[in-house]
Design a protein around this motif. Structure first.
Motif, PDB file in Angstrom:
ATOM      1  N   GLY A   1       0.800  -1.231   0.000  1.00 17.39           N
ATOM      2  CA  GLY A   1       0.000   0.000   0.000  1.00 17.39           C
ATOM      3  C   GLY A   1       0.826   1.272   0.000  1.00 17.39           C
ATOM      4  O   GLY A   1       0.281   2.371   0.015  1.00 17.39           O
ATOM      5  N   GLY A   2       2.155   1.167   0.002  1.00 16.69           N
ATOM      6  CA  GLY A   2       3.018   2.342  -0.037  1.00 16.69           C
ATOM      7  C   GLY A   2       3.442   2.860   1.323  1.00 16.69           C
ATOM      8  O   GLY A   2       4.109   3.887   1.412  1.00 16.69           O
ATOM      9  N   THR A   3       3.069   2.190   2.385  1.00 16.26           N
ATOM     10  CA  THR A   3       3.473   2.604   3.730  1.00 16.26           C
ATOM     11  C   THR A   3       4.898   2.135   3.997  1.00 16.26           C
ATOM     12  O   THR A   3       5.248   0.992   3.726  1.00 16.26           O
ATOM     13  CB  THR A   3       2.534   1.985   4.787  1.00 16.26           C
ATOM     14  N   THR A   4       5.725   3.055   4.531  1.00 17.12           N
ATOM     15  CA  THR A   4       7.103   2.708   4.876  1.00 17.12           C
ATOM     16  C   THR A   4       7.166   2.323   6.352  1.00 17.12           C
ATOM     17  O   THR A   4       6.706   3.073   7.211  1.00 17.12           O
ATOM     18  CB  THR A   4       8.051   3.882   4.594  1.00 17.12           C
ATOM     19  N   ILE A   5       7.744   1.161   6.623  1.00 18.67           N
ATOM     20  CA  ILE A   5       7.902   0.672   7.995  1.00 18.67           C
ATOM     21  C   ILE A   5       9.399   0.542   8.270  1.00 18.67           C
ATOM     22  O   ILE A   5      10.120  -0.103   7.510  1.00 18.67           O
ATOM     23  CB  ILE A   5       7.205  -0.685   8.192  1.00 18.67           C
ATOM     24  N   GLU A   6       9.854   1.180   9.350  1.00 17.67           N
ATOM     25  CA  GLU A   6      11.259   1.091   9.751  1.00 17.67           C
ATOM     26  C   GLU A   6      11.361   0.185  10.970  1.00 17.67           C
ATOM     27  O   GLU A   6      10.696   0.398  11.981  1.00 17.67           O
ATOM     28  CB  GLU A   6      11.836   2.465  10.084  1.00 17.67           C
ATOM     29  N   THR A   7      12.220  -0.837  10.862  1.00 16.33           N
ATOM     30  CA  THR A   7      12.434  -1.780  11.952  1.00 16.33           C
ATOM     31  C   THR A   7      13.874  -1.643  12.434  1.00 16.33           C
ATOM     32  O   THR A   7      14.811  -1.747  11.642  1.00 16.33           O
ATOM     33  CB  THR A   7      12.170  -3.226  11.497  1.00 16.33           C
ATOM     34  N   THR A   8      14.042  -1.403  13.733  1.00 16.30           N
ATOM     35  CA  THR A   8      15.370  -1.303  14.346  1.00 16.30           C
ATOM     36  C   THR A   8      15.566  -2.519  15.247  1.00 16.30           C
ATOM     37  O   THR A   8      14.723  -2.816  16.091  1.00 16.30           O
ATOM     38  CB  THR A   8      15.507  -0.013  15.164  1.00 16.30           C
ATOM     39  N   SER A   9      16.681  -3.210  15.042  1.00 16.49           N
ATOM     40  CA  SER A   9      16.987  -4.418  15.816  1.00 16.49           C
ATOM     41  C   SER A   9      18.252  -4.204  16.640  1.00 16.49           C
ATOM     42  O   SER A   9      19.225  -3.630  16.161  1.00 16.49           O
ATOM     43  CB  SER A   9      17.196  -5.604  14.876  1.00 16.49           C
ATOM     44  N   THR A  10      18.225  -4.685  17.875  1.00 21.43           N
ATOM     45  CA  THR A  10      19.372  -4.621  18.776  1.00 21.43           C
ATOM     46  C   THR A  10      19.650  -6.022  19.302  1.00 21.43           C
ATOM     47  O   THR A  10      18.732  -6.713  19.742  1.00 21.43           O
ATOM     48  CB  THR A  10      19.087  -3.670  19.952  1.00 21.43           C
ATOM     49  N   VAL A  11      20.924  -6.435  19.257  1.00 17.01           N
ATOM     50  CA  VAL A  11      21.320  -7.774  19.696  1.00 17.01           C
ATOM     51  C   VAL A  11      22.430  -7.646  20.737  1.00 17.01           C
ATOM     52  O   VAL A  11      23.312  -6.800  20.622  1.00 17.01           O
ATOM     53  CB  VAL A  11      21.829  -8.617  18.495  1.00 17.01           C
ATOM     54  N   TRP A  12      22.382  -8.486  21.757  1.00 20.14           N
ATOM     55  CA  TRP A  12      23.455  -8.587  22.746  1.00 20.14           C
ATOM     56  C   TRP A  12      23.690 -10.065  23.036  1.00 20.14           C
ATOM     57  O   TRP A  12      22.825 -10.904  22.778  1.00 20.14           O
ATOM     58  CB  TRP A  12      23.118  -7.836  24.043  1.00 20.14           C
TER      59      TRP A  12
END
Length: 184
Positions: free
Chosen positions: A83-94
């Motif tokens: 649908g043209g929606t931008t989704i930003e996913t931020t991942s953090t790993v330890w």
């Protein structure tokens, strides 16, 4: 899983407390960088750079125990939906590792060792876009297997390690680490 993390932190604290009461040449602390091949349960996390701190106590000239903690720099990925929606996913790993080292070569300031131990890996993700946000976190335990070398200098010890981390779990990865350790 929270119980496993608490148990690992208690063990690490006990090792650290016992080690700080030991003789100076038997206890070393250090810091360095780690480069991970990516956490298996998230395909977007390949080739992560992390910051590492560690501490090791020599029980005998051939055997030492200790642990390290690595925090991988957060990574963001943008996706555009149909649908043209931008989704930003931020991942953090330890990762928290409790390891034993067996030194099988120790001459001329060079030590070569094998390592094995327990790994706990944590992953947090936050997604934003389309007027909503979502966060999720997960952790799991596995095994470590690898090796490394130390080279003693006047000011400290340079180390390098390679290992397979979180074996038996979904967060398995190949990690290369390097840094400096100092005797206390």
């Amino acid at each position: 899983m929270k119980r496993t993390i608490k148990l690992a932190l208690v063990l690490f604290t006990l090792i650290f407390a016992y080690s700080t009461s030991a003789q100076a040449q038997d206890f070393k602390v250090g810091a360095g960088l780690a480069f991970g091949s990516g956490v298996g349960y998230s395909g977007d996390l390949d080739n992560d750079l992390g910051l590492r701190v560690d501490g090791y106590y020599g029980i005998t000239p051939e055997i030492r125990i200790g642990g390290d903690f690595t925090f991988y720099l957060p990574k963001s990925v943008e996706q555009t939906t149909f649908g043209g929606t931008t989704i930003e996913t931020t991942s953090t790993v330890w990762e928290l590792n409790l390891n034993g080292h067996y030194i099988f070569y120790d001459e001329d300031n060079l030590s070569i060792y094998g390592l094995g131990g327990i790994n706990i890996t944590g992953l947090s993700t936050e997604s934003e876009g389309g007027g909503s946000s979502q966060s999720n976190s997960n952790s799991e335990a596995g095994l470590n297997l690898g090796g490394g070398l130390d080279y003693g200098m006047d000011f400290g010890t340079i180390f390098g390690e390679v290992k397979l981390g979180n074996l038996g779990g979904d967060a398995d990865q190949f990690v290369i680490g390097a840094g400096l350790r100092f005797g206390l």
